[in-house]
Design a protein around this motif. Structure first.
Motif, PDB file in Angstrom:
ATOM      1  N   TYR A   1      31.584 103.459 110.476  1.00 29.28           N
ATOM      2  CA  TYR A   1      30.355 104.249 110.564  1.00 29.28           C
ATOM      3  C   TYR A   1      29.799 104.092 111.964  1.00 29.28           C
ATOM      4  O   TYR A   1      29.533 102.984 112.406  1.00 29.28           O
TER       5      TYR A   1
ATOM      6  N   GLU B   1      29.792  99.182  89.808  1.00 31.00           N
ATOM      7  CA  GLU B   1      28.751  98.421  89.112  1.00 31.00           C
ATOM      8  C   GLU B   1      28.292  99.129  87.841  1.00 31.00           C
ATOM      9  O   GLU B   1      27.120  99.475  87.709  1.00 31.00           O
TER      10      GLU B   1
ATOM     11  N   ALA C   1      32.910  99.335 107.878  1.00 33.56           N
ATOM     12  CA  ALA C   1      32.693  99.035 106.467  1.00 33.56           C
ATOM     13  C   ALA C   1      33.996  98.589 105.829  1.00 33.56           C
ATOM     14  O   ALA C   1      34.006  97.769 104.911  1.00 33.56           O
TER      15      ALA C   1
ATOM     16  N   VAL D   1      29.760 100.379 112.733  1.00 34.22           N
ATOM     17  CA  VAL D   1      29.938  99.434 111.633  1.00 34.22           C
ATOM     18  C   VAL D   1      31.283  99.691 110.978  1.00 34.22           C
ATOM     19  O   VAL D   1      31.591 100.805 110.579  1.00 34.22           O
TER      20      VAL D   1
ATOM     21  N   LEU E   1      26.869 105.160 113.351  1.00 36.13           N
ATOM     22  CA  LEU E   1      25.521 105.737 113.332  1.00 36.13           C
ATOM     23  C   LEU E   1      24.669 105.209 114.477  1.00 36.13           C
ATOM     24  O   LEU E   1      24.173 105.951 115.313  1.00 36.13           O
TER      25      LEU E   1
ATOM     26  N   HIS F   1      29.346  92.483  91.092  1.00 40.86           N
ATOM     27  CA  HIS F   1      29.116  91.186  91.724  1.00 40.86           C
ATOM     28  C   HIS F   1      28.667  90.156  90.696  1.00 40.86           C
ATOM     29  O   HIS F   1      28.140  89.113  91.036  1.00 40.86           O
TER      30      HIS F   1
ATOM     31  N   ARG G   1      24.830 109.567  97.012  1.00 39.72           N
ATOM     32  CA  ARG G   1      23.988 108.516  97.597  1.00 39.72           C
ATOM     33  C   ARG G   1      22.574 108.998  97.866  1.00 39.72           C
ATOM     34  O   ARG G   1      21.683 108.207  98.089  1.00 39.72           O
TER      35      ARG G   1
ATOM     36  N   ALA H   1      30.034  90.040  98.563  1.00 44.31           N
ATOM     37  CA  ALA H   1      28.604  90.063  98.844  1.00 44.31           C
ATOM     38  C   ALA H   1      28.144  91.495  99.110  1.00 44.31           C
ATOM     39  O   ALA H   1      28.961  92.384  99.360  1.00 44.31           O
ATOM     40  N   SER H   2      26.835  91.677  99.069  1.00 48.40           N
ATOM     41  CA  SER H   2      26.274  92.996  99.362  1.00 48.40           C
ATOM     42  C   SER H   2      26.630  93.393 100.792  1.00 48.40           C
ATOM     43  O   SER H   2      26.529  92.583 101.708  1.00 48.40           O
ATOM     44  N   GLY H   3      27.089  94.587 100.954  1.00 50.01           N
ATOM     45  CA  GLY H   3      27.439  95.071 102.282  1.00 50.01           C
ATOM     46  C   GLY H   3      28.843  94.716 102.720  1.00 50.01           C
ATOM     47  O   GLY H   3      29.231  95.003 103.852  1.00 50.01           O
ATOM     48  N   SER H   4      29.608  94.138 101.833  1.00 50.24           N
ATOM     49  CA  SER H   4      30.961  93.711 102.220  1.00 50.24           C
ATOM     50  C   SER H   4      31.958  94.870 102.221  1.00 50.24           C
ATOM     51  O   SER H   4      33.084  94.705 102.682  1.00 50.24           O
ATOM     52  N   GLY H   5      31.577  96.023 101.671  1.00 55.44           N
ATOM     53  CA  GLY H   5      32.454  97.197 101.731  1.00 55.44           C
ATOM     54  C   GLY H   5      33.077  97.580 100.402  1.00 55.44           C
ATOM     55  O   GLY H   5      33.985  98.407 100.357  1.00 55.44           O
ATOM     56  N   LYS H   6      32.546  97.002  99.279  1.00 50.78           N
ATOM     57  CA  LYS H   6      33.117  97.282  97.953  1.00 50.78           C
ATOM     58  C   LYS H   6      33.008  98.760  97.597  1.00 50.78           C
ATOM     59  O   LYS H   6      33.994  99.409  97.218  1.00 50.78           O
ATOM     60  N   SER H   7      31.787  99.276  97.743  1.00 56.71           N
ATOM     61  CA  SER H   7      31.576 100.672  97.351  1.00 56.71           C
ATOM     62  C   SER H   7      32.360 101.613  98.260  1.00 56.71           C
ATOM     63  O   SER H   7      32.945 102.596  97.792  1.00 56.71           O
ATOM     64  N   THR H   8      32.373 101.281  99.543  1.00 52.96           N
ATOM     65  CA  THR H   8      33.123 102.107 100.487  1.00 52.96           C
ATOM     66  C   THR H   8      34.577 102.198 100.064  1.00 52.96           C
ATOM     67  O   THR H   8      35.173 103.272 100.021  1.00 52.96           O
TER      68      THR H   8
HETATM   69  N1  LIG Z   1      26.782 106.323 104.927  1.00 50.02           N
HETATM   70  C1  LIG Z   1      26.752 105.197 105.641  1.00 50.02           C
HETATM   71  N2  LIG Z   1      26.347 105.220 106.930  1.00 50.02           N
HETATM   72  C2  LIG Z   1      26.331 104.094 107.655  1.00 50.02           C
HETATM   73  N3  LIG Z   1      26.683 102.914 107.211  1.00 50.02           N
HETATM   74  C3  LIG Z   1      27.090 102.802 105.941  1.00 50.02           C
HETATM   75  C4  LIG Z   1      27.149 103.944 105.083  1.00 50.02           C
HETATM   76  N4  LIG Z   1      27.610 103.539 103.885  1.00 50.02           N
HETATM   77  C5  LIG Z   1      27.798 102.227 103.977  1.00 50.02           C
HETATM   78  N5  LIG Z   1      27.504 101.786 105.196  1.00 50.02           N
HETATM   79  C6  LIG Z   1      27.633 100.416 105.676  1.00 50.02           C
HETATM   80  O1  LIG Z   1      28.911  99.974 105.358  1.00 50.02           O
HETATM   81  C7  LIG Z   1      28.856  98.631 104.904  1.00 50.02           C
HETATM   82  C8  LIG Z   1      29.499  98.515 103.532  1.00 50.02           C
HETATM   83  O2  LIG Z   1      28.685  99.229 102.574  1.00 50.02           O
HETATM   84  P1  LIG Z   1      29.026  99.311 101.033  1.00 50.02           P
HETATM   85  O3  LIG Z   1      28.121 100.250 100.404  1.00 50.02           O
HETATM   86  O4  LIG Z   1      30.492  99.564 100.891  1.00 50.02           O
HETATM   87  O5  LIG Z   1      28.711  97.842 100.574  1.00 50.02           O
HETATM   88  P2  LIG Z   1      28.806  97.218  99.111  1.00 50.02           P
HETATM   89  O6  LIG Z   1      29.800  96.130  99.203  1.00 50.02           O
HETATM   90  O7  LIG Z   1      29.011  98.260  98.115  1.00 50.02           O
HETATM   91  O8  LIG Z   1      27.372  96.581  98.951  1.00 50.02           O
HETATM   92  P3  LIG Z   1      26.449  96.499  97.640  1.00 50.02           P
HETATM   93  O9  LIG Z   1      26.936  95.365  96.825  1.00 50.02           O
HETATM   94  O10 LIG Z   1      25.084  96.241  98.189  1.00 50.02           O
HETATM   95  O11 LIG Z   1      26.553  97.820  96.953  1.00 50.02           O
HETATM   96  C9  LIG Z   1      27.424  98.202 104.926  1.00 50.02           C
HETATM   97  O12 LIG Z   1      27.193  97.465 106.106  1.00 50.02           O
HETATM   98  C10 LIG Z   1      26.649  99.502 104.975  1.00 50.02           C
HETATM   99  O13 LIG Z   1      25.472  99.350 105.721  1.00 50.02           O
END
Ligand SMILES: Nc1ncnc2c1ncn2[C@@H]1O[C@H](COP(=O)(O)OP(=O)(O)OP(=O)(O)O)[C@@H](O)[C@H]1O
Ligand SMILES: [Mg+2]
Lengths: 232, 410
Positions: free
Chosen positions: A14, A171, A23, A21, A16, A203, B408, A42-49
């Motif tokens: 990303y 989740e 992800a 970043v 931005l 998580h 989202r 952990a939160s932000g580790s990239g699971k959802s991505t």
């Molecule tokens: N659309 C986006 N634009 C910019 N950065 C993004 C975007 N989507 C995710 N990120 C960044 O990518 C990283 C991974 O995000 P992701 O949503 O995959 O985390 P996650 O593991 O699912 O966290 P959570 O447990 O909080 O859902 C984070 O640092 C987030 O800020």
């Protein structure tokens, strides 16, 4: 041999702010037909991505992704839509049911776009799926008339409508109480036993415990994979 | 996904927001209604005008004198008057009697007519005894002047109904003497009611007198034979082309025109006037319809606006639909169809309102109204087009969205 899912050096960057970043920062793994996988971290580790890319809802910046032996990383939006429609089912944290639309019509929705069944066959299958998730009598209820756990079960029935080989869940119990969570996970276990591949982000350890294989992520990297012979 | 299913989705989305949908449709409803009303009044008026014009005369052909352009410039000094003469008319009557059933020269002059203390300004028409046949205008009381009176420049006249009611509110006009421009004229009769003409003029506001009398006595003309205008009546309109040709030849011969000279007259039949008038009125209709179309444009922009809002509002729905398999084309189709259903619904209501409105206005104003099915169908189809056109951009925007961005979206 051919894997159901095979990703190689997957990256999602990303750009931005000033600092791009990553992800996902070079993830490789394979998932076989019938596996029940939990992605943790952990939160932000990239699971959802990761899950979104696996679910063809998002495209990677680089790397390759073979789904059922087909490269999907650079497909057109229409082709991706067709793949999602036929091969993938989704369960979201916030259910994502169409408001003011009955449960049975929500479940029918994927077949509107596939148009595989006729009107009555579609209705019959939707009814069967609702029964299957334990909501036989609730077909005419709208989401507002259902509890969170019930809504998530409608969403699962919807995900199963087109008989996809893979189910993705981000989740799925995140918005549910313990009792409902257990119900949902029991359902997942049943589905898994029937041979459906499930990839789930969570998580919570006790939720992850239902899965047979656990992936751990940190800062866009896959740091742990407990599968025997799995991993990159 | 088949069209019927998309259609159901569209109808449902519209039904969910009844109030907003209704308000959005208002622009289209009034736009279409305005188009229908304008076209109905315009078409009614022009049809009425055509009918009135053909009522003006009986197989009527008109000849006008025209100044002729030669190498030497405009021929004929001002004092010389017109090239056309009453004798031309008599010659046509005599030599083309197999085609022409009646001829009258026509001269007009605006005059003050007086009876006792009553006083009225009107148009005095100088004509021949055959005027009544040509104009399809019967004498209601008394009788028309005769050929002898015409020949002798007798001071006799007939008056139209409007003149009669103004000069003779109580008396019977027949046999009375009125003054036209200070000369006494005997009223031989009163003409029947002719009504409002195709140009909106009161045809009954007229006095008829022998053209000889008007030229020689009233106008004291130095060229008493010259007239500006001759009207004639054919036996049959089927012979129109032949008659026009024959008349042209005869007049050229009588006016001693060389082969290289242009005509110094112009022959016009009612069909020409009718088509000119229809052209004028259809220009008006087009103008008014353009104004109505602008209101449709505004209605279309209203639809676009609401559809843009709707896309933003339902962005999660779009994301979900995409996630479970809606292609960009499906999303595009869904939102375009929604706009089209909105606009055609508005269009149908607009047609209904327009037809009702046109009838009401017609009844209240006493105007002739003509709602052509083609204009109703056209307006309806146009409303669909408006929906398609203005729905396209919001729908296209929706179809370009990324599923994950939609899901989202907060
Ligand atoms: N659309 C986006 N634009 C910019 N950065 C993004 C975007 N989507 C995710 N990120 C960044 O990518 C990283 C991974 O995000 P992701 O949503 O995959 O985390 P996650 O593991 O699912 O966290 P959570 O447990 O909080 O859902 C984070 O640092 C987030 O800020
Ligand atoms: Mg997440």
């Amino acid at each position: 041999m051919e894997h159901l899912i095979e990703i190689r050096d997957l990256r999602k960057i990303y750009a931005l702010g000033e600092e791009p970043v990553a992800a996902l920062d070079g993830v490789s793994l394979t998932i076989e037909q019938g596996e029940f996988v939990a992605i943790m971290g952990a939160s932000g580790s990239g699971k959802s991505t990761m899950l979104n890319i696996l679910g063809c809802l998002d495209t990677p910046t680089s790397g390759s992704y073979l789904l059922d032996g087909i490269e999907v990383a650079r497909r057109s939006r229409t082709e991706l839509a067709r793949i999602r429609n036929r091969k993938l089912g989704f369960v979201f944290q916030n259910f994502n049911l169409l408001a003011r639309t009955t449960a049975i019509e929500n479940v029918e929705l994927p077949d509107f776009y596939l148009n595989r069944l006729g009107r009555s066959a579609r209705r019959a299958r939707a009814r069967m799926l609702l029964e299957r998730v334990g909501l036989g009598g609730r077909g005419t209820h709208t989401p507002a008339q259902l509890s969170g756990g019930q809504q998530q079960r409608v969403a699962i029935a919807r995900a199963l409508m087109n008989e996809p080989p893979v189910l993705f869940a981000d989740e799925p119990t995140g918005n549910l109480d313990t009792k409902s969570s257990v119900e949902i996970m029991n359902l997942f276990t049943e589905l898994s036993n029937e041979g459906i591949t499930i990839v789930m982000v969570t998580h919570e350890d006790d939720i992850a415990a239902y899965a047979k294989r656990h992936l751990l992520m940190r800062d866009g990297h896959l740091i742990k994979d407990d599968a025997s012979g799995g991993g990159a | 996904m088949n069209v019927f299913m998309i259609f159901r989705v569209a109808v449902r989305a519209i039904w969910r927001n009844k109030t907003r949908s209704a308000l959005t449709m208002l622009g289209i409803i009034f736009g279409i209604a305005a188009v229908i009303v304008v076209l109905a009044i315009g078409r009614g008026a022009s049809l009425n005008m055509v009918a009135e014009i053909s009522k003006m005369g009986n197989n009527m052909v008109m000849i006008f004198s025209e100044q002729r352009h030669t190498a030497a410039g405009v021929r004929g000094a001002a004092g010389e008057g017109q090239s056309l003469t009453a004798s031309d008319g008599l010659a046509i009557r005599r030599e083309l009697s197999h085609l022409v059933q009646a001829v009258t020269p026509e001269v007009r002059t605006q005059m003050q007519v007086v009876y006792a203390e009553k006083n009225w300004s009107t148009t005095v028409y100088g004509c021949s005894t055959e005027f009544s046949t040509i104009r399809n205008w019967e004498v209601a009381e008394g009788s028309f002047f005769d050929e002898l009176e015409e020949k002798q420049c007798a001071r006799v006249c007939l008056i139209g109904r409007t003149v009669a009611t103004n000069l003779f509110p109580n008396d019977d006009p027949v046999g009375r003497t009125i003054r036209i421009g200070n000369m006494p004229f005997k009223v031989k009769g009163v003409m029947g009611v002719k009504g409002v003409g195709g140009f909106g003029q009161d045809q009954d506001d007229a006095v008829l007198a022998p053209y000889t009398t008007v030229k020689r006595v009233l106008q004291a003309s130095k060229f008493p034979d010259n007239v500006r205008h001759i009207k004639l009546s054919l036996y049959s309109m089927d012979q129109l082309d032949e008659a026009k040709r024959e008349i042209g030849l005869l007049l050229r011969q009588r006016h001693r025109l060389a082969d290289s000279d242009d005509d110094d007259f112009r022959i016009i039949d009612m069909a020409e006037i009718t088509s000119t008038m229809s052209a004028v009125s259809s220009t008006m209709t087009v103008l008014l319809a353009a104004v109505a179309a602008i209101s449709l444009l505004v209605g279309g922009i209203g639809i676009m606006n609401i559809m843009l809002v709707s896309v933003t509002e339902r962005i999660r729905e779009i994301g979900l639909r995409m996630a479970i398999g809606a292609t960009p084309a499906n999303i595009l189709g869904q939102f375009i169809l929604e706009a089209v259903v909105l606009s055609t619904l508005g269009g149908a209501l607009g047609v209904a309102l327009g037809v009702a409105g046109a009838q009401t206005i017609g009844n209240l104003q006493g105007w002739p109204i003509l709602v052509e099915p083609s204009s109703a169908i056209g307006a309806f189809l146009f409303s669909a087009l408006v929906g398609m056109f203005f729905g396209f951009y919001p729908a296209w925007r929706a179809s370009r969205l990324n599923p994950i961005d939609c899901l989202r979206y907060e």
